[in-house]
Design an enzyme around this catalytic site. Structure first.
Site, PDB file in Angstrom:
ATOM      1  N   TYR A 128       0.705  -1.396   0.241  1.00  0.00           N
ATOM      2  CA  TYR A 128      -0.074  -0.204  -0.066  1.00  0.00           C
ATOM      3  C   TYR A 128       0.940   1.406   0.018  1.00  0.00           C
ATOM      4  O   TYR A 128       0.547   2.314  -0.665  1.00  0.00           O
ATOM      5  CB  TYR A 128      -0.915  -0.045   1.150  1.00  0.00           C
ATOM      6  CG  TYR A 128      -2.258   0.846   0.692  1.00  0.00           C
ATOM      7  CD1 TYR A 128      -2.969   0.743  -0.057  1.00  0.00           C
ATOM      8  CD2 TYR A 128      -2.586   2.038   1.812  1.00  0.00           C
ATOM      9  CE1 TYR A 128      -4.139   1.456  -0.431  1.00  0.00           C
ATOM     10  CE2 TYR A 128      -3.510   2.806   1.566  1.00  0.00           C
ATOM     11  CZ  TYR A 128      -4.454   2.594   0.415  1.00  0.00           C
ATOM     12  OH  TYR A 128      -5.371   3.228   0.192  1.00  0.00           O
ATOM     13  N   LYS A 134      -3.159   8.471   2.442  1.00  0.00           N
ATOM     14  CA  LYS A 134      -4.356   8.228   3.045  1.00  0.00           C
ATOM     15  C   LYS A 134      -4.209   8.987   4.550  1.00  0.00           C
ATOM     16  O   LYS A 134      -5.232   9.562   5.140  1.00  0.00           O
ATOM     17  CB  LYS A 134      -4.796   6.678   3.318  1.00  0.00           C
ATOM     18  CG  LYS A 134      -5.236   6.595   2.002  1.00  0.00           C
ATOM     19  CD  LYS A 134      -6.580   7.135   1.355  1.00  0.00           C
ATOM     20  CE  LYS A 134      -7.178   6.240   0.164  1.00  0.00           C
ATOM     21  NZ  LYS A 134      -8.205   7.016  -0.408  1.00  0.00           N
TER      22      LYS A 134
END
Ligand code: IMJ
Length: 256
Positions: free
Chosen positions: A156, A163
């Site tokens: 990720y 995020k």
């Protein structure tokens, strides 16, 4: 559930195709009686959105590349021309270079880092600034996030950092816009097989392990994410701002 968004006008950014979480959200908003404005990126997505919007209560389909300030100005003007106050905005978009989602995070380039931040995090600020003046009766701005913002998830990488930035931006926006009765929140969805997940290394094995470990013993359904978005956009969510609502079958609480 019905008519939770009756008479409301909602803008949804980030529908790419029928698997998009933004599309599930558009369906739920439509079901609840909202009128929608949808944005697309590029001519290719325009046709896809026009197709998908046939079953929805859509008042406008507008172009918007969130990395271009002039397109956000044009978005504001197009929405203003529709002459109805905006009640809800759903921000459901992100992007990082694929190479930054496959090699070690330490290899992330300056440009790749900046791109992920620009599209995936700064865009919430830009969209807030473009739409807040239209939410004259107060409103709700929601975004989508993922657990990789606070925990390390394989691959990720740069998106996790984006995020984290998005979630912090969400809280600062909640503080700034609260006096105008605009609420700002994030939904942290469990892994869902969308185009954003396609081709991600080991994604299939992630989808296989969640049902073994998550409290609800299953994966996340896009319709559940959409119903949470309805709640936040509706008057039922009137006391909720600056929050992250996990819609992940409970996975977030687990440490094993
Ligand atoms: C994405 C990458 C790695 C692991 C991942 C994901 N896990 C999940 C996702 C475990 C759930 C999907 N996700 C939450 C995202 O935010 C995806 C963002 C994304 C995906 C791509 C793929 C294609 C591309 N750029 C992308 N940029 C952002 O070229």
């Amino acid at each position: 559930m019905s008519n939770l968004l009756e008479g409301k006008f909602a803008l949804i950014l980030g529908i790419a195709n029928r698997w998009s979480l933004a599309y599930a959200i558009a369906q739920a908003f439509s079901r609840e009686g909202a009128t929608l404005a949808l944005t697309y990126l590029g001519e290719h997505q325009k046709e896809a959105i026009e197709d998908l919007s046939k079953d929805l209560n859509v008042a406008a389909i507008l172009p918007c590349d969130v990395t271009k300030d002039e397109e956000l100005v044009a978005l504001t003007e197009s929405l203003r021309a529709l002459d109805q106050p905006l009640d809800a905005v759903m921000h459901s978009l992100a992007f990082a270079n694929r190479e930054d989602l496959v090699r070690p995070f330490v290899e992330t380039s300056r440009g790749g880092f900046q791109l992920a931040q620009d599209v995936s995090a700064y865009s919430l600020v830009a969209v807030a600034r473009a739409t807040a003046p239209l939410m004259t009766a107060g409103g709700s701005l929601s975004t989508l996030t993922y657990l990789g913002s606070t925990r390390v998830m394989p691959n990720y990488n740069v998106m996790g950092v984006a995020k984290a930035s998005l979630e912090a931006a969400m809280r600062y926006l909640a503080s700034d816009l609260g006096p105008q009765k605009i609420r700002v929140n994030a939904i942290s969805a469990g892994p869902v097989k969308t185009t954003s997940a396609r081709g991600i290394k080991d994604f299939a094995s992630i989808l296989d392990t969640v049902p073994e470990r998550a409290p609800l013993r299953r994966n996340t359904d896009p319709a559940e994410v959409a119903d949470a978005a309805v709640f936040l956009a509706s008057d039922l969510g009137r006391g909720v701002t600056g929050n992250i609502l996990f819609v992940d079958a409970g996975m977030q609480v687990m440490a094993y």
